[in-house]
Write a protein that holds these residues in place. Structure first.
Motif, PDB file in Angstrom:
ATOM      1  N   GLU A   1       4.210   2.198  10.364  1.00  0.00           N
ATOM      2  CA  GLU A   1       2.676   1.897  10.504  1.00  0.00           C
ATOM      3  C   GLU A   1       2.525   0.720  11.613  1.00  0.00           C
ATOM      4  O   GLU A   1       1.510   0.966  12.313  1.00  0.00           O
ATOM      5  CB  GLU A   1       2.211   1.573   9.140  1.00  0.00           C
ATOM      6  CG  GLU A   1       0.677   1.441   9.297  1.00  0.00           C
ATOM      7  CD  GLU A   1       0.040   1.366   7.968  1.00  0.00           C
ATOM      8  OE1 GLU A   1      -0.663   0.430   7.792  1.00  0.00           O
ATOM      9  OE2 GLU A   1       0.407   2.121   7.037  1.00  0.00           O
TER      10      GLU A   1
ATOM     11  N   SER B   1       6.670   1.161   0.495  1.00  0.00           N
ATOM     12  CA  SER B   1       7.901   1.410   1.166  1.00  0.00           C
ATOM     13  C   SER B   1       8.101   0.584   2.313  1.00  0.00           C
ATOM     14  O   SER B   1       7.040   0.364   3.245  1.00  0.00           O
ATOM     15  CB  SER B   1       8.014   2.820   1.812  1.00  0.00           C
ATOM     16  OG  SER B   1       8.859   3.458   2.639  1.00  0.00           O
TER      17      SER B   1
ATOM     18  N   ALA C   1       8.042   2.969   5.407  1.00  0.00           N
ATOM     19  CA  ALA C   1       6.675   3.670   5.764  1.00  0.00           C
ATOM     20  C   ALA C   1       5.889   2.243   6.503  1.00  0.00           C
ATOM     21  O   ALA C   1       5.139   2.459   7.371  1.00  0.00           O
ATOM     22  CB  ALA C   1       6.054   4.115   4.775  1.00  0.00           C
TER      23      ALA C   1
ATOM     24  N   ARG D   1       0.951  -1.012  -0.110  1.00  0.00           N
ATOM     25  CA  ARG D   1      -0.172  -0.144  -0.033  1.00  0.00           C
ATOM     26  C   ARG D   1       1.053   1.264  -0.205  1.00  0.00           C
ATOM     27  O   ARG D   1       0.579   2.258  -0.523  1.00  0.00           O
ATOM     28  CB  ARG D   1      -0.900  -0.182   1.060  1.00  0.00           C
ATOM     29  CG  ARG D   1      -2.038   1.182   1.336  1.00  0.00           C
ATOM     30  CD  ARG D   1      -2.918   0.986   2.221  1.00  0.00           C
ATOM     31  NE  ARG D   1      -2.707   0.138   3.586  1.00  0.00           N
ATOM     32  CZ  ARG D   1      -2.075   0.275   4.681  1.00  0.00           C
ATOM     33  NH1 ARG D   1      -1.613   1.741   4.564  1.00  0.00           N
ATOM     34  NH2 ARG D   1      -1.470  -0.509   5.551  1.00  0.00           N
ATOM     35  N   THR D   2       1.859   1.135   0.982  1.00  0.00           N
ATOM     36  CA  THR D   2       2.713   2.390   1.093  1.00  0.00           C
ATOM     37  C   THR D   2       3.820   2.431  -0.093  1.00  0.00           C
ATOM     38  O   THR D   2       4.670   3.519  -0.340  1.00  0.00           O
ATOM     39  CB  THR D   2       3.343   2.670   2.317  1.00  0.00           C
ATOM     40  OG1 THR D   2       4.242   1.477   2.458  1.00  0.00           O
ATOM     41  CG2 THR D   2       2.378   2.613   3.095  1.00  0.00           C
TER      42      THR D   2
END
Length: 292
Positions: free
Chosen positions: A28, A21, A24, A18-19
Motif C-alpha cells: 500500500e 500484514s 500488505a 489496518r491490514t
C-alpha cells in the motif's frame, strides 16, 4: 515524549494495523515488507512498548496497539479532511486562478462555470487579490491583472481596450439629464486606478462640480458597484464589466479611455500543468470571442 515519532513510522503502523500484514502495508505504501518491519521496530523502540504480536503467518495488535490505533486513525482522517478543505479533493488536478473580485463577479463567473461544466474533474481554486503587490508568480497558475503589462517573467494577453463610464441605479438615473446634474450626488471612488472621476468630469466639461459632491472611496470596484446598485451614488465602471449587469444603468453616453487594461497572465515556463494549460486556452478563446 516531547516529539511525535516520524510520520513514516506512523504511516507504517496505521497501514499494518489496518491490514494486519506487513506485506500488505508495504504494498500500500510502495515499500518492501522489510521496510515496514523496520519502521515498526523503530516505532516500538521509541514508544518503549510492543504494538504487534508476531505470529508465524499473521499479526495481532497488542493491548497498547489496540488502544493507540483509534487516535492514529483519527489523526490521519483530520489531516486528510484539512488537506481537502484547503487544496481540494483532487490536488494533483487543481488549478489556482487569482484575480480581483470585480473581474470574478462580472467577467469570469459565467466563463468559469462553463469551463467547470465541460471539465468537472479539474478543480479550480479561485483566489482574490486587490492591490498590485498581492499578485505575483508564486501561488497561482493563472492571473487576471490590471495595469500596463510588462511584468518580468510573465506571459500576458490583453482582454482588450478599456474605458470607464458612470453608472447608477435606475432610480438615481431618472434625475440625471446632463453631467451638471451630478452636483450634490455621492461619487463612488475605487482606489488604485489611473483614471477616475477627475478625468471623467474634466472630459464632461464640469470639472469644478466634484467639490459639490460627497465622496465614498472603496478599495475595490466591486464594492462601488454594489453601493451604486443600491442607490448609494454614482460609480465609474470599466465598460466590459458593465455589459452583463441588469441592476445598473448608464445615465450619460460618455466614457473616458484608459491605457490600463485587464490582462490574462501566467508565468513564462517551459513545463506547465496540463490542467492549467487547458484553462488558459479556454480563457484565451473567451477573450478572442469578446473581440469578434
Amino acid at each position: 515524549m516531547s516529539a511525535l515519532p516520524p510520520l513514516l513510522w506512523l504511516q507504517a503502523f496505521e497501514a499494518a494495523a489496518r491490514t494486519l500484514s506487513f506485506t500488505a502495508a508495504g504494498r500500500e505504501l510502495g515499500v518492501t515488507q522489510a521496510a515496514i518491519s523496520q519502521r515498526i521496530r523503530l516505532l516500538e523502540d521509541r514508544l518503549g512498548q510492543k504494538l504487534f504480536v508476531r505470529h508465524p503467518r499473521s499479526l495481532t495488535l497488542t493491548p497498547a496497539g489496540q488502544a493507540w490505533l483509534p487516535s492514529i486513525l483519527d489523526g490521519f482522517a483530520r489531516i486528510g479532511e484539512g488537506t481537502r478543505e484547503v487544496f481540494g479533493s483532487t490536488p494533483t488536478r487543481s488549478v489556482t486562478l487569482r484575480t480581483t473580485p470585480v473581474i470574478q463577479l462580472h467577467w469570469l463567473a459565467s466563463r468559469l462555470l462553463a469551463f467547470h461544466r465541460a471539465h468537472p474533474a479539474i478543480a479550480v481554486r479561485l483566489v482574490s487579490a486587490i492591490w498590485s503587490d498581492e499578485f505575483g508568480p508564486e501561488g497561482a497558475d493563472i492571473e487576471i491583472r490590471y495595469g500596463h503589462a510588462g511584468w518580468s517573467g510573465m506571459e500576458a494577453l490583453s482582454l482588450g481596450e478599456e474605458s470607464l463610464l458612470p453608472v447608477c441605479a435606475p432610480a438615481v438615473a431618472r434625475g440625471l439629464e446632463v453631467p451638471a446634474d451630478l452636483a450634490g450626488l455621492t461619487l463612488l471612488h475605487a482606489a488604485g486606478f489611473a483614471v477616475g472621476w477627475s478625468s471623467w468630469l474634466e472630459q464632461a466639461g464640469v470639472t469644478g462640480i466634484e467639490e459639490q459632491c460627497p465622496a465614498l472611496t472603496c478599495d475595490n470596484q466591486a464594492i462601488t458597484l454594489a453601493l451604486a446598485s443600491q442607490g448609494g451614488g454614482v460609480a465609474l465602471v470599466h465598460r466590459r464589466l458593465f455589459e452583463d449587469r441588469d441592476d445598473l444603468v448608464m445615465p450619460f453616453d460618455l466614457s473616458v479611455p484608459t491605457d490600463e487594461k485587464f490582462w490574462l497572465v501566467r508565468p513564462e515556463r517551459s513545463q506547465r500543468q496540463d490542467e492549467a494549460s487547458l484553462l488558459w486556452s479556454w480563457l484565451c478563446r473567451e477573450v478572442d470571442a469578446d473581440s469578434d
